[in-house]
Design an enzyme around this catalytic site. Structure first.
Site, short mmCIF file in Angstrom:
data_model
loop_
_atom_site.label_atom_id
_atom_site.label_comp_id
_atom_site.label_asym_id
_atom_site.label_seq_id
_atom_site.Cartn_x
_atom_site.Cartn_y
_atom_site.Cartn_z
N SER A 176 0.78 -1.51 -0.05
CA SER A 176 -0.09 0.16 0.02
C SER A 176 0.89 1.19 0.00
O SER A 176 0.85 2.05 0.83
CB SER A 176 -0.91 0.17 1.09
OG SER A 176 -1.77 -1.12 1.20
N ARG B 157 7.57 6.24 -4.07
CA ARG B 157 8.02 6.98 -2.59
C ARG B 157 7.45 6.28 -1.65
O ARG B 157 6.34 5.79 -1.70
CB ARG B 157 7.51 8.36 -2.75
CG ARG B 157 6.09 8.62 -2.89
CD ARG B 157 5.77 9.95 -2.98
NE ARG B 157 4.23 10.22 -3.04
CZ ARG B 157 3.71 9.96 -4.00
NH1 ARG B 157 4.39 9.72 -5.09
NH2 ARG B 157 2.30 10.18 -4.22
N ASP C 119 -4.17 -1.54 -1.35
CA ASP C 119 -5.12 -1.88 -0.46
C ASP C 119 -6.55 -1.45 -0.80
O ASP C 119 -7.72 -2.01 -0.59
CB ASP C 119 -5.05 -1.64 1.17
CG ASP C 119 -4.59 0.09 1.13
OD1 ASP C 119 -4.35 0.86 0.29
OD2 ASP C 119 -4.24 0.32 2.60
#
Length: 420
Positions: free
Chosen positions: A92, A107, A145
């Site tokens: 996620s 990132r 997610d």
């Protein structure tokens, strides 16, 4: 990709790498439509791993998977298993995906800052750790997610058109038509074919030109591992609510109205010493004199607050919680407006949505105002508790991937070996 039809079957593993815990699940999809069985184990994500190096992270994840399989498949010789267990990996974090079974990390977010991973494909790093331990696992899908939440919720309720996460971070997913996604035009897919879009709208307004920020929002951003990133998320996600509260109280003590005067606020000065559960407790205090809040302050941060100070803290918690809920509703409303969704269910998951008091009601009220629904009628867009997106959703997407391989539809799948 499209939605599941409810008749997917098989046994699948799911790995959920969240902000606090690592969760491993085994999901059985039986022949009954829309049903599933699940067994799971949680493993604490050590804080030192969040800022450690890449190899330590993947070794820890592989070790947790090995523990889980050895416990739940103790009668089987893992190295002699006829078929590898397909796995859906809920990763996620913002990632660039040209293939469902691969993803390049853009990132880190949620307080992670692990060297040697950003800009790299996480799939081979993960698979190398599995191979080192000779684990009988085949990575079938790497998902976010929110996408998992959308798929899992639609699996049990086909009126679900949006999946959301309001927890450590915030995000949403929905289905778009392939013809409206220029970046995949080279696949020459039917323009009306549905494809899941992971919005990553936690990064909305990184340029700081739309959202009205307080001085405390600015401090949170500037002191974070990634200043200038995830601006929307930093105003509403559970990771930051307690810190917003703490920063305001310290400022009020030092510069404004001198609350907690004459007391040592050393514990309160420690960054991220308060989390969202602290605010939840304050908002849930049932007593008019806020006695439980007073006990909380005394026990947790060594401060004896008087009645006006406790009332100020209660109001501050309400303001922070309300702003988070109303901004969260803005993301849902934006998708509804873009897709002209007049009526649907929204599957929502995450600790803030599930545990923070009044979050659901405040979000619903904001939706009514933004979308200008008539009063006195049932809300046409309803945010509901989602099915297990990072577990069941990941398994379902792995199942859909295998179904596509069997049908010869290999678009967006890089490594089909071992899937069937």
């Amino acid at each position: 990709m499209g939605y599941p039809d409810g008749y997917e079957t098989g046994t699948f593993l799911a790995l959920d790498m969240g902000g606090t815990n690592l969760r491993v699940c085994e999901i059985i999809l039986p022949e009954e439509k829309g049903e599933f069985e699940i067994i799971q184990s949680k493993y604490r994500m050590p804080e030192e791993l969040k800022t450690g190096d890449s190899e330590e992270l993947w070794e820890y994840i592989a070790d947790c998977l090995q523990q889980f399989i050895e416990y739940h498949h103790e009668t089987e010789d893992l190295e002699q298993m006829d078929k590898k267990l397909p796995l859906g990996f809920t990763f996620s974090f913002p990632a660039t995906q040209d293939y469902i079974d691969h993803g390049i990390l853009q990132r880190w977010t949620k307080g992670f800052d692990i060297s040697g991973v950003e800009g790299k494909d996480v799939a081979p790093l993960f698979e190398a750790a599995l191979a080192k331990r000779k684990l009988p696992i085949k990575l079938g899908a790497l998902i976010n997610d929110t996408t998992g939440t959308l798929i899992a919720s639609h699996y049990t309720d086909d009126t679900t058109q949006i999946g959301c996460i309001f927890g450590t971070g915030c995000n949403a997913a929905y289905m778009e038509n392939c013809g409206s996604v220029p970046k995949i035009a080279h696949y020459n897919l039917p323009p009306d074919m549905p494809i899941a879009i992971n919005c990553e709208y936690g990064a909305f307004d990184n340029e700081h030109v739309v959202l009205p920020r307080t001085p405390y929002d600015v401090v949170i951003d500037e002191d974070s591992p990634r200043p200038g990133q995830q601006s929307f998320e930093k105003m509403i996600a559970g990771l930051y609510l307690g810190e917003l509260f703490r920063l305001v109280l310290v400022d009020l003590h030092d510069n404004k109205c001198k609350i907690f005067e004459g007391q040592d606020i050393g514990k309160l000065r420690k960054a991220y010493s308060l989390d969202a559960s602290f605010l939840s407790f304050i908002e849930e205090d049932p007593f008019e004199n806020l006695s439980e809040t007073g006990e909380l302050f005394s026990k947790e941060i060594g401060i004896k607050a008087n009645k006006p100070e406790l009332e100020l803290c209660r109001r501050l918690a309400e303001l922070i919680g309300t702003r988070a809920a109303r901004l969260s509703a803005c993301g849902v409303a934006a998708i509804c407006k873009k897709k002209d969704i007049q009526s649907c269910h929204v599957g929502a998951d995450g600790s803030v949505f599930n545990k923070y008091p009044h979050f659901k009601a405040r979000g619903a009220q904001a939706l009514r105002e933004i979308l200008d629904w008539p009063k006195g009628k049932r809300d046409p867009v309803e945010i509901r508790a989602a099915e297990d997106g990072s577990g069941v959703g990941a398994a379902l997407i792995a199942a859909l991937t295998i179904k596509r391989v069997k049908a010869g539809n290999l678009v967006g799948i890089r490594n089909t070996e071992g899937m069937i």
